[in-house]
Structures are given as C-alpha cells and as structure tokens.
Design a protein around this motif. Structure first.
Motif, short mmCIF file in Angstrom:
data_model
loop_
_atom_site.label_atom_id
_atom_site.label_comp_id
_atom_site.label_asym_id
_atom_site.label_seq_id
_atom_site.Cartn_x
_atom_site.Cartn_y
_atom_site.Cartn_z
N ARG A 9 0.83 -1.21 0.00
CA ARG A 9 0.00 0.00 0.00
C ARG A 9 0.86 1.24 0.00
O ARG A 9 0.63 2.18 -0.77
N GLU A 12 2.47 1.96 -3.28
CA GLU A 12 1.51 2.51 -4.24
C GLU A 12 1.20 3.97 -3.91
O GLU A 12 1.11 4.81 -4.82
N VAL A 16 1.78 7.08 -6.51
CA VAL A 16 0.74 8.04 -6.88
C VAL A 16 1.18 9.46 -6.53
O VAL A 16 1.03 10.38 -7.33
N GLU A 27 -9.96 8.93 -2.41
CA GLU A 27 -9.73 8.22 -3.67
C GLU A 27 -8.79 7.03 -3.45
O GLU A 27 -9.05 5.93 -3.93
N LEU A 28 -7.70 7.26 -2.71
CA LEU A 28 -6.76 6.17 -2.43
C LEU A 28 -7.43 5.06 -1.63
O LEU A 28 -7.20 3.87 -1.91
N GLY A 30 -10.48 4.12 -1.66
CA GLY A 30 -11.31 3.34 -2.58
C GLY A 30 -10.48 2.48 -3.50
O GLY A 30 -10.77 1.29 -3.71
N THR A 31 -9.42 3.04 -4.05
CA THR A 31 -8.54 2.31 -4.96
C THR A 31 -7.86 1.13 -4.27
O THR A 31 -7.75 0.04 -4.83
N LEU A 32 -7.41 1.37 -3.04
CA LEU A 32 -6.66 0.35 -2.31
C LEU A 32 -7.56 -0.60 -1.52
O LEU A 32 -7.09 -1.61 -0.99
N GLY A 33 -8.85 -0.25 -1.41
CA GLY A 33 -9.79 -1.12 -0.70
C GLY A 33 -9.59 -1.12 0.81
O GLY A 33 -9.76 -2.15 1.46
#
Length: 52
Positions: A9, A12, A16, A27-28, A30-33
């Motif tokens: 994580r 990433e 970004v 946003e992160l 959501g993207t990373l769950g």
C-alpha cells in the motif's frame, strides 16, 4: 483479490504521490480497498520516513 500488505500500500501511495504531486485520501482508500484512516496512517508512516 487478496489484501495488500502495508508495504505494498505504501509503495503505491508513494507512486501516486510522485506521479501526481498529491494524493486524495478518499480516492486512495477506494482504490486500495482500505479505510481512509488506514491511508492516513500509511501517509504518516511515509512522512516519518521522509518518503512523502
């Protein structure tokens, strides 16, 4: 999809941040769950290590 490790994580998040110059916690998350607080904790860790 299996959950990312903290290291994955954080890698990433750094990717970004370097690509876009900033990150959006919502946003992160959501993207990373993961929860927004998890992203915030990762950002604090990265900041402590001088990576963001």
């Amino acid at each position: 999809m299996t959950a990312m490790t903290a290291e994955e994580r954080q890698r990433e998040i750094v990717r970004v941040a370097r690509r876009t110059g900033s990150v959006d916690v919502t946003e992160l998350a959501g993207t990373l769950g993961v929860a927004k607080e998890t992203v915030r904790r990762d950002l604090r860790t990265l900041e402590d290590h001088g990576l963001v």
